[in-house]
Write a protein that holds these residues in place. Structure first.
Motif, PDB file in Angstrom:
ATOM      1  N   LEU A 146       0.804  -1.223   0.000  1.00 12.95           N
ATOM      2  CA  LEU A 146       0.000   0.000   0.000  1.00 12.95           C
ATOM      3  C   LEU A 146       0.839   1.275   0.000  1.00 12.95           C
ATOM      4  N   HIS A 147       2.178   1.097   0.057  1.00 11.96           N
ATOM      5  CA  HIS A 147       3.103   2.235   0.054  1.00 11.96           C
ATOM      6  C   HIS A 147       2.856   3.167   1.241  1.00 11.96           C
ATOM      7  N   ILE A 148       2.713   2.548   2.412  1.00 11.46           N
ATOM      8  CA  ILE A 148       2.555   3.306   3.651  1.00 11.46           C
ATOM      9  C   ILE A 148       3.530   2.749   4.677  1.00 11.46           C
ATOM     10  N   GLY A 149       3.687   3.414   5.808  1.00 10.69           N
ATOM     11  CA  GLY A 149       4.608   2.978   6.836  1.00 10.69           C
ATOM     12  C   GLY A 149       4.058   1.813   7.639  1.00 10.69           C
ATOM     13  N   VAL A 150       4.968   1.007   8.214  1.00  8.41           N
ATOM     14  CA  VAL A 150       4.565  -0.128   9.039  1.00  8.41           C
ATOM     15  C   VAL A 150       3.786   0.354  10.264  1.00  8.41           C
ATOM     16  N   THR A 151       4.210   1.481  10.843  1.00 12.62           N
ATOM     17  CA  THR A 151       3.502   2.032  11.996  1.00 12.62           C
ATOM     18  C   THR A 151       2.064   2.389  11.635  1.00 12.62           C
ATOM     19  N   THR A 152       1.886   2.912  10.439  1.00 13.23           N
ATOM     20  CA  THR A 152       0.537   3.239   9.975  1.00 13.23           C
ATOM     21  C   THR A 152      -0.304   1.980   9.815  1.00 13.23           C
ATOM     22  N   VAL A 153       0.307   0.922   9.314  1.00 10.86           N
ATOM     23  CA  VAL A 153      -0.407  -0.355   9.185  1.00 10.86           C
ATOM     24  C   VAL A 153      -0.853  -0.843  10.557  1.00 10.86           C
ATOM     25  N   LYS A 154       0.050  -0.774  11.537  1.00  9.10           N
ATOM     26  CA  LYS A 154      -0.288  -1.219  12.893  1.00  9.10           C
ATOM     27  C   LYS A 154      -1.460  -0.417  13.450  1.00  9.10           C
ATOM     28  N   THR A 155      -1.461   0.883  13.178  1.00  6.36           N
ATOM     29  CA  THR A 155      -2.545   1.743  13.656  1.00  6.36           C
ATOM     30  C   THR A 155      -3.874   1.334  13.037  1.00  6.36           C
ATOM     31  N   HIS A 156      -3.859   1.053  11.738  1.00  7.70           N
ATOM     32  CA  HIS A 156      -5.084   0.628  11.061  1.00  7.70           C
ATOM     33  C   HIS A 156      -5.576  -0.715  11.608  1.00  7.70           C
ATOM     34  N   ILE A 157      -4.658  -1.643  11.844  1.00  2.00           N
ATOM     35  CA  ILE A 157      -5.057  -2.960  12.342  1.00  2.00           C
ATOM     36  C   ILE A 157      -5.636  -2.854  13.744  1.00  2.00           C
ATOM     37  N   THR A 158      -5.037  -2.021  14.573  1.00  2.00           N
ATOM     38  CA  THR A 158      -5.586  -1.807  15.915  1.00  2.00           C
ATOM     39  C   THR A 158      -7.008  -1.259  15.828  1.00  2.00           C
ATOM     40  N   SER A 159      -7.207  -0.307  14.932  1.00  2.00           N
ATOM     41  CA  SER A 159      -8.549   0.272  14.746  1.00  2.00           C
ATOM     42  C   SER A 159      -9.524  -0.777  14.234  1.00  2.00           C
ATOM     43  N   LEU A 160      -9.077  -1.597  13.292  1.00  2.00           N
ATOM     44  CA  LEU A 160      -9.941  -2.645  12.738  1.00  2.00           C
ATOM     45  C   LEU A 160     -10.332  -3.659  13.798  1.00  2.00           C
ATOM     46  N   MET A 161      -9.387  -4.046  14.646  1.00  2.00           N
ATOM     47  CA  MET A 161      -9.685  -5.013  15.696  1.00  2.00           C
ATOM     48  C   MET A 161     -10.704  -4.449  16.672  1.00  2.00           C
ATOM     49  N   THR A 162     -10.587  -3.155  16.954  1.00  2.00           N
ATOM     50  CA  THR A 162     -11.547  -2.508  17.849  1.00  2.00           C
ATOM     51  C   THR A 162     -12.940  -2.455  17.212  1.00  2.00           C
ATOM     52  N   LYS A 163     -12.996  -2.048  15.960  1.00  2.00           N
ATOM     53  CA  LYS A 163     -14.287  -1.886  15.277  1.00  2.00           C
ATOM     54  C   LYS A 163     -14.990  -3.220  15.038  1.00  2.00           C
ATOM     55  N   THR A 164     -14.214  -4.295  14.904  1.00  2.00           N
ATOM     56  CA  THR A 164     -14.815  -5.603  14.622  1.00  2.00           C
ATOM     57  C   THR A 164     -14.862  -6.505  15.845  1.00  2.00           C
ATOM     58  N   SER A 165     -14.382  -5.987  16.995  1.00  2.00           N
ATOM     59  CA  SER A 165     -14.329  -6.774  18.244  1.00  2.00           C
ATOM     60  C   SER A 165     -13.542  -8.066  18.046  1.00  2.00           C
ATOM     61  N   SER A 166     -12.471  -7.971  17.266  1.00  2.00           N
ATOM     62  CA  SER A 166     -11.607  -9.125  17.024  1.00  2.00           C
ATOM     63  C   SER A 166     -10.450  -9.112  18.021  1.00  2.00           C
ATOM     64  N   PRO A 167     -10.260 -10.173  18.818  1.00  2.00           N
ATOM     65  CA  PRO A 167      -9.218 -10.167  19.840  1.00  2.00           C
ATOM     66  C   PRO A 167      -7.809 -10.310  19.287  1.00  2.00           C
ATOM     67  N   ASN A 168      -7.677 -10.792  18.051  1.00  2.00           N
ATOM     68  CA  ASN A 168      -6.348 -10.958  17.479  1.00  2.00           C
ATOM     69  C   ASN A 168      -6.436 -10.904  15.958  1.00  2.00           C
ATOM     70  N   ARG A 169      -5.282 -10.988  15.339  1.00  2.00           N
ATOM     71  CA  ARG A 169      -5.179 -10.808  13.886  1.00  2.00           C
ATOM     72  C   ARG A 169      -5.881 -11.934  13.120  1.00  2.00           C
ATOM     73  N   VAL A 170      -5.801 -13.148  13.635  1.00  2.00           N
ATOM     74  CA  VAL A 170      -6.429 -14.277  12.957  1.00  2.00           C
ATOM     75  C   VAL A 170      -7.947 -14.121  12.962  1.00  2.00           C
ATOM     76  N   ARG A 171      -8.498 -13.753  14.110  1.00  2.00           N
ATOM     77  CA  ARG A 171      -9.932 -13.547  14.171  1.00  2.00           C
ATOM     78  C   ARG A 171     -10.366 -12.396  13.253  1.00  2.00           C
ATOM     79  N   LEU A 172      -9.513 -11.393  13.123  1.00  2.00           N
ATOM     80  CA  LEU A 172      -9.811 -10.289  12.212  1.00  2.00           C
ATOM     81  C   LEU A 172      -9.897 -10.796  10.780  1.00  2.00           C
ATOM     82  N   ALA A 173      -8.957 -11.665  10.397  1.00  2.00           N
ATOM     83  CA  ALA A 173      -8.977 -12.220   9.040  1.00  2.00           C
ATOM     84  C   ALA A 173     -10.233 -13.043   8.805  1.00  2.00           C
TER      85      ALA A 173
END
Length: 208
Positions: free
Chosen positions: A175-202
């Motif tokens: 996506l041509h963005i920073g790794v820190t930015t990716v982490k921020t998006h994933i944290t937000s996604l986990m919160t919005k989807t109530s996913s406790p970890n990355r696998v559950r998010l997938a």
């Protein structure tokens, strides 16, 4: 300061991990255990933030110890560090409540990053383990992608790539963005989807 408990039945492994952690200004090794039973006792007494847990140990193994530690102190983060990355070790460890799974051949920097990410509430995995875990889970429970509401366009892009099993670095490159930015998006996604970890998010992304 992140308080770390090291659990491994090999003294040399523990000594190496202690040296690695002690050299970091934000990590403090508060104890060591060479078996699961001792790990349970020390975790209750020392109250570490992160337990770096081996799986194969005499007596009480790492999976049992993980389950017991988290039953007593659910806020503790247990990060598995093992030689064995097969499904017979991976899935029982995750079922027991481990937040991440790293292989012992991981670079030292990845281990340190994993401890920090675990303490921050993330779920660190060795890239090959994460890719296999996500792909197998998605294939086993494949369905139509779940409709996504309330996400930004960039979060949707990140979510699609998480569902493919890509690591943070691979997502950043794609996506041509920073790794820190990716982490921020994933944290937000986990919160919005109530996913406790990355696998559950997938899995959530795939409608499973």
């Amino acid at each position: 300061m992140i308080r770390v408990l090291l659990v491994d039945d090999q003294h040399l492994i523990r000594a190496g991990l202690r040296m690695l952690c002690d050299a970091q200004p934000d990590l403090e090794v508060v104890g060591e255990a060479d078996n699961g039973r001792e790990a349970i006792t020390l975790a209750a007494r020392l109250m570490p933030d992160v337990v770096v847990m081996d799986l194969r140990m005499p007596g009480v193994d790492g999976i049992t110890a993980t389950s017991r530690i988290l039953a007593d102190r659910p806020a503790t983060r247990v990060l598995v560090l093992t030689t064995f990355g097969d499904d017979d070790h991976l899935y029982p460890a995750l079922t027991a409540g481990a937040c991440g799974f790293l292989l012992k051949d991981a670079p030292p920097a990845d281990l340190l990053d994993g401890v920090r990410r675990a303490a921050a509430g993330d779920s660190p995995f060795s890239p090959e383990v994460l890719r296999r875990l996500v792909q197998r889970a998605v294939h086993a429970r494949a369905g139509a992608p779940r409709p996504v509401h309330g996400l930004t366009a960039r979060e949707r892009d990140v979510l699609d790539l998480v569902a493919e099993g890509l690591s943070n670095t691979e997502i950043a490159d794609r996506l041509h963005i920073g790794v820190t930015t990716v982490k921020t998006h994933i944290t937000s996604l986990m919160t919005k989807t109530s996913s406790p970890n990355r696998v559950r998010l997938a899995l959530w992304a795939r409608g499973a």
